[in-house]
Design an enzyme around this catalytic site. Structure first.
Site, PDB file in Angstrom:
ATOM      1  CG  ASN A 208      -0.206  -0.140   2.522  1.00 15.96           C
ATOM      2  OD1 ASN A 208       0.537   0.761   2.909  1.00 15.96           O
ATOM      3  ND2 ASN A 208      -0.392  -1.264   3.205  1.00 15.96           N
ATOM      4  CG  ASP A 277      -7.119  -5.098   5.680  1.00 11.24           C
ATOM      5  OD1 ASP A 277      -6.718  -5.012   6.851  1.00 11.24           O
ATOM      6  OD2 ASP A 277      -7.681  -4.175   5.074  1.00 11.24           O
ATOM      7  CE  LYS A 287       9.408 -11.906 -13.960  1.00  9.19           C
ATOM      8  NZ  LYS A 287      10.400 -11.158 -14.767  1.00  9.19           N
ATOM      9  N   PRO A 304      -3.512 -11.853   9.886  1.00 14.73           N
ATOM     10  CG  PRO A 304      -1.537 -12.105  11.090  1.00 14.73           C
ATOM     11  CD  PRO A 304      -2.133 -12.367   9.751  1.00 14.73           C
ATOM     12  CG  LEU A 307      -5.600  -2.045  16.310  1.00 12.42           C
ATOM     13  CD1 LEU A 307      -4.508  -1.446  17.181  1.00 12.42           C
ATOM     14  CD2 LEU A 307      -6.133  -1.005  15.330  1.00 12.42           C
ATOM     15  CG  PHE A 322      -2.711   5.818  13.307  1.00 17.32           C
ATOM     16  CD1 PHE A 322      -2.418   7.148  13.054  1.00 17.32           C
ATOM     17  CD2 PHE A 322      -2.116   5.196  14.397  1.00 17.32           C
ATOM     18  CE1 PHE A 322      -1.546   7.847  13.870  1.00 17.32           C
ATOM     19  CE2 PHE A 322      -1.246   5.882  15.229  1.00 17.32           C
ATOM     20  CZ  PHE A 322      -0.963   7.214  14.963  1.00 17.32           C
ATOM     21  CE  LYS A 336      -8.186   0.264  12.495  1.00 15.62           C
ATOM     22  NZ  LYS A 336      -7.286   0.773  11.421  1.00 15.62           N
TER      23      LYS A 336
END
Length: 404
Positions: A208, A277, A287, A304, A307, A322, A336
């Site tokens: 990300n 996630d 490859k 997993p 948090l 966050f 959350k």
């Protein structure tokens, strides 16, 4: 960071004296008022004009030149200084101060000041290892003077070993710590930062846009305030904050393995990392090659939820999460907050280009477990780190019954 602070930089005679110019620049960039005191030997290596140009103030070289004192307001440097930094600090000057000798302007002001003093020694390795020098440094340390260790490397004299002046940025960090209230002293802070990478094959991965800047800023700010800091970081290109224990990880599973064993010893946890996630169910050992047909599907499985696991742990720690959101920020963030059993969640709108990913500024909303909400204006991530530490420390005091 240092607006309103008075810093005196003492420059001794040594080849590393030129690096003091960069140190002065760092103090000035942080808006400190800087005054430079040079020994006579230092002027053989770098001119007073250089420092006068950088600071905008007269450079002090002579003990009995009272004109210079009048130009800065009839107030002695020893009294007005918030901090003294001696860089480079020679064995001669350190020895004189340890012996109570004050025979020039620099040693006189050092003997007279009540401000913190930071020495950055730079000398030949044999001088640095000499028992007489080591005794002098130990004596000064026992009396409350501060030292930053020299760097090991090739020295200008041709020898190799400990004796190089530390990087000016490292000296600046130690100086900044001495000017920062140590309200987190004795506290252990665990911070996660950056993205995770979930490998598809040996050359491809899912990740990300997290840069890690927010987490790194929190780690740096916590260390400056006296905390023992562990930073568990996914892949980033950021410099490691000085004095912070860094644990590098790649995947979400690796981050979990690094975080959970360290959670028990942490009083405050900032979970700023953007953990993927999902991960590929199967990682190809070779490859994946392009074929005639498109690769239309990669099977994924849940990673997993680190948090949530932290939120289920017993203990009186403060847990801060966050939420990087693109829509329905408050609804998603508060959901959350509740689901993960957090004390505080920091939410921001990542669709904005001037805050969030890959930039040095952020604008966030804070949602607390007790229902409070606080909107913070746009600021640098380092400034925001300070605000978040203030909130976390207040929550910790409430939990431990030490709130004022």
């Amino acid at each position: 960071m240092l607006a309103g602070k008075e810093v005196v930089v003492g420059v001794c005679g040594g080849i590393a004296a030129y690096k003091a110019a960069e140190l002065v620049r760092l103090f000035r960039r942080s808006r400190a008022e800087v005054h430079v005191v040079m020994t006579r030997s230092a002027t053989e290596f770098i001119t007073p004009l250089t420092f006068q140009t950088l600071t905008g103030n007269p450079v002090h070289t002579e003990l009995f030149n009272l004109i210079q004192e009048r130009e800065i307001g009839h107030i002695s440097l020893a009294d007005r200084a918030d901090l003294f930094v001696i860089a480079p600090a020679t064995a001669n000057v350190i020895g004189k101060v340890a012996g109570g000798i004050a025979d020039d302007l620099l040693t006189t002001t050092l003997m007279a000041t009540r401000a913190p003093v930071l020495f950055a020694p730079a000398m030949n390795v044999n001088m640095y290892e000499n028992p007489l020098y080591r005794r002098n440094q130990q004596l000064l340390a026992q009396h409350g003077y501060h030292f930053i260790a020299p760097v090991v490397g090739e020295l200008a004299c041709g020898w190799e070993g400990a004796g190089k002046l530390p990087d000016p940025a490292d000296i600046f960090e130690e100086a900044l710590k001495l000017l920062t209230p140590q309200d987190l002293a004795g506290e252990t802070v665990l911070v996660t930062a950056g993205p995770t990478r979930e490998e598809i094959d040996p050359v491809r991965y899912i990740t990300n846009r997290s840069s890690g800047k927010m987490g790194y800023a929190i780690a740096r700010a916590a260390r400056l305030r006296g905390a023992r800091v562990t930073l568990v970081s996914g892949p980033t290109c950021l410099p490691v904050p000085r004095g912070v224990e860094l644990v590098r990880v790649g995947s979400a599973v690796e981050m979990r393995e690094a975080v959970l064993p360290r959670a028990d010893g942490a009083g405050i946890i900032f979970k700023a990392a953007a953990v993927a996630d999902y991960r590929p169910t199967v990682r190809a050992s070779q490859k994946l090659k392009k074929g005639k047909d498109d690769l239309s599907r990669i099977e994924l499985e849940r990673n997993p939820d680190i948090l949530a696991e932290l939120g289920r742990l017993p203990g009186g720690r403060v847990l801060v999460g966050f939420a990087a959101e693109t829509d329905e920020l408050e609804a998603n963030a508060t959901a959350k907050l509740s689901a993960k059993n957090l004390d505080l969640i920091v939410a921001n709108d990542v669709t904005r280009e001037d805050v969030g990913f890959d930039v040095d500024t952020n604008e966030v909303r804070l949602f607390f477990a007790d229902g409070r909400r606080l909107d913070l204006a746009k600021m640098s991530k380092f400034e925001l780190a300070g605000e978040l530490l203030d909130q976390a420390l207040a929550l910790k005091k409430q939990k431990t019954g030490t709130a004022q």
